[in-house]
Design an enzyme around this catalytic site. Sequence first.
Site, PDB file in Angstrom:
ATOM      1  N   GLY A  95      -7.168  -6.228  11.396  1.00 37.91           N
ATOM      2  CA  GLY A  95      -6.957  -7.215  12.612  1.00 37.91           C
ATOM      3  C   GLY A  95      -7.475  -6.499  13.907  1.00 37.91           C
ATOM      4  CD  GLU A 148      -7.198 -11.082  11.185  1.00 37.28           C
ATOM      5  OE1 GLU A 148      -6.231  -9.819  10.961  1.00 37.28           O
ATOM      6  OE2 GLU A 148      -7.095 -11.628  10.591  1.00 37.28           O
TER       7      GLU A 148
HETATM    8  N1  COA Z   1      -3.650   2.892   9.650  1.00 34.65           N
HETATM    9  C1  COA Z   1      -3.486   4.491   9.617  1.00 34.65           C
HETATM   10  N2  COA Z   1      -4.170   5.500  10.410  1.00 34.65           N
HETATM   11  C2  COA Z   1      -4.981   5.137  10.072  1.00 34.65           C
HETATM   12  C3  COA Z   1      -5.267   3.258  10.018  1.00 34.65           C
HETATM   13  C4  COA Z   1      -4.688   2.633   9.608  1.00 34.65           C
HETATM   14  N3  COA Z   1      -5.402   1.251  10.072  1.00 34.65           N
HETATM   15  N4  COA Z   1      -6.947   3.712  10.293  1.00 34.65           N
HETATM   16  C5  COA Z   1      -7.416   4.689  10.526  1.00 34.65           C
HETATM   17  N5  COA Z   1      -6.178   6.156  10.387  1.00 34.65           N
HETATM   18  C6  COA Z   1      -5.940   7.315  10.927  1.00 34.65           C
HETATM   19  C7  COA Z   1      -6.213   8.159   9.427  1.00 34.65           C
HETATM   20  O1  COA Z   1      -5.027   8.309   8.712  1.00 34.65           O
HETATM   21  C8  COA Z   1      -6.718   9.323  10.104  1.00 34.65           C
HETATM   22  O2  COA Z   1      -5.076   9.950  10.210  1.00 34.65           O
HETATM   23  P1  COA Z   1      -5.274  11.950   9.220  1.00 34.65           P
HETATM   24  O3  COA Z   1      -5.410  12.539  10.424  1.00 34.65           O
HETATM   25  O4  COA Z   1      -3.269  11.571   9.866  1.00 34.65           O
HETATM   26  O5  COA Z   1      -5.754  11.061   8.341  1.00 34.65           O
HETATM   27  C9  COA Z   1      -6.941   8.730  11.571  1.00 34.65           C
HETATM   28  O6  COA Z   1      -6.466   7.772  11.566  1.00 34.65           O
HETATM   29  C10 COA Z   1      -8.405   9.228  11.617  1.00 34.65           C
HETATM   30  O7  COA Z   1      -9.262   8.600  10.086  1.00 34.65           O
HETATM   31  P2  COA Z   1     -10.153   8.988   9.356  1.00 34.65           P
HETATM   32  O8  COA Z   1     -10.395   8.092   8.073  1.00 34.65           O
HETATM   33  O9  COA Z   1      -9.834  10.541   9.050  1.00 34.65           O
HETATM   34  O10 COA Z   1     -11.828   8.857  10.622  1.00 34.65           O
HETATM   35  P3  COA Z   1     -13.245   8.075   9.939  1.00 34.65           P
HETATM   36  O11 COA Z   1     -13.635   8.355  10.941  1.00 34.65           O
HETATM   37  O12 COA Z   1     -12.910   9.003   8.477  1.00 34.65           O
HETATM   38  O13 COA Z   1     -12.676   6.427   9.447  1.00 34.65           O
HETATM   39  C11 COA Z   1     -12.314   4.214   9.728  1.00 34.65           C
HETATM   40  C12 COA Z   1     -12.252   5.573  10.465  1.00 34.65           C
HETATM   41  C13 COA Z   1     -10.924   3.982  10.278  1.00 34.65           C
HETATM   42  C14 COA Z   1     -13.220   3.928   9.315  1.00 34.65           C
HETATM   43  C15 COA Z   1     -11.051   4.998   8.267  1.00 34.65           C
HETATM   44  O14 COA Z   1     -10.063   5.027   8.374  1.00 34.65           O
HETATM   45  C16 COA Z   1     -10.706   3.729   7.798  1.00 34.65           C
HETATM   46  O15 COA Z   1     -11.063   2.939   6.306  1.00 34.65           O
HETATM   47  N6  COA Z   1      -9.187   2.683   8.266  1.00 34.65           N
HETATM   48  C17 COA Z   1      -8.750   1.710   7.426  1.00 34.65           C
HETATM   49  C18 COA Z   1      -8.870   0.532   8.458  1.00 34.65           C
HETATM   50  C19 COA Z   1      -8.485  -0.626   7.473  1.00 34.65           C
HETATM   51  O16 COA Z   1      -8.457  -0.853   6.661  1.00 34.65           O
HETATM   52  N7  COA Z   1      -8.225  -1.417   8.187  1.00 34.65           N
HETATM   53  C20 COA Z   1      -7.914  -2.585   7.977  1.00 34.65           C
HETATM   54  C21 COA Z   1      -6.568  -3.027   7.606  1.00 34.65           C
HETATM   55  S1  COA Z   1      -5.920  -4.388   7.469  1.00 34.65           S
END
Ligand code: COA
Length: 260
Positions: free
Chosen positions: A111, A114
Amino acid sequence: MSDEILLTEESGGIAIITLNRPESMNAFNRLMLAALKERVDNLYFRKDIRVVIITGAGEKAFCAGADLKERAQLDETDVRKFIFTIRNLFSSLEALSKPVIAAVNGVALGGGTELALAADIRIASANASLGLTETRLAIIPGAGGTQRLPRLIGVGKAKELIFTGRRVSAQEALEIGLVNKTCEQGQLMGECKKMAGMILEAGPIAIEQAKYAINAGIETDIHTGLGIESNAYWLTIPTEDRLEGLKAFREKRKPEYKGK
Ligand code: COA
């Protein structure tokens, strides 16, 4: 930083909206969706605001898409409601009566990409990465991604990115036309404001009509599109601003447009 879920700063005709959930990578939960919807609806008729810049708080993320922790708690009906709301929200952002610049200051996933796609112009900082990663979660882009990405970068590349869920760097995003421009992180807001500043120099009614003609016309055949352009042009003819443009040219000065 304030604990408001959305921050808004308004000055000189520009509204900067900042998604403010940095601890969750600015992911959209239902509260932030509702707040952004209210803000976008409110901006539609604001004549004093002529360009909107949307960005994310912190240095790591523009927006990590849907809040996956909240999503895990939702039942199927609530997931449908969420998708319905975010799709309509991004469509109203796309149809906003003024240009929207996405200042992509870090990761923009699902999103988040998007949201950037629903903006008119995308400027990314060098550390940004973008991707429609949904298929990796066994879902598909549901806030316009399957429609806006191929329109922007072409069907073949869009299919590759959506099928693989691969993230692209800011540099690759620039090369494939997914973003308009890249810059160093510290310069991102300056670059966005510079572009906004140039837009502010143009006639407000002209900008609104040009945006409408492009958005509506691109969805039709060229003959219908030319009709849309023609109607949009007609609206600019009886304006005070058009006469001011001609007068300023004659007087060798900058025009002062009033949106009338
Ligand atoms: N929803 C909720 N929380 C999220 C999030 C999401 N989409 N993306 C990141 N966070 C949170 C993580 O859970 C983490 O929280 P925590 O410390 O309580 O565990 C915090 O943000 C930091 O994220 P982290 O994963 O530790 O950082 P990173 O730099 O290693 O990676 C991302 C960042 C964004 C690459 C990875 O978190 C990710 O792949 N997130 C999912 C994104 C995704 O697939 N979005 C599409 C949704 S349809």
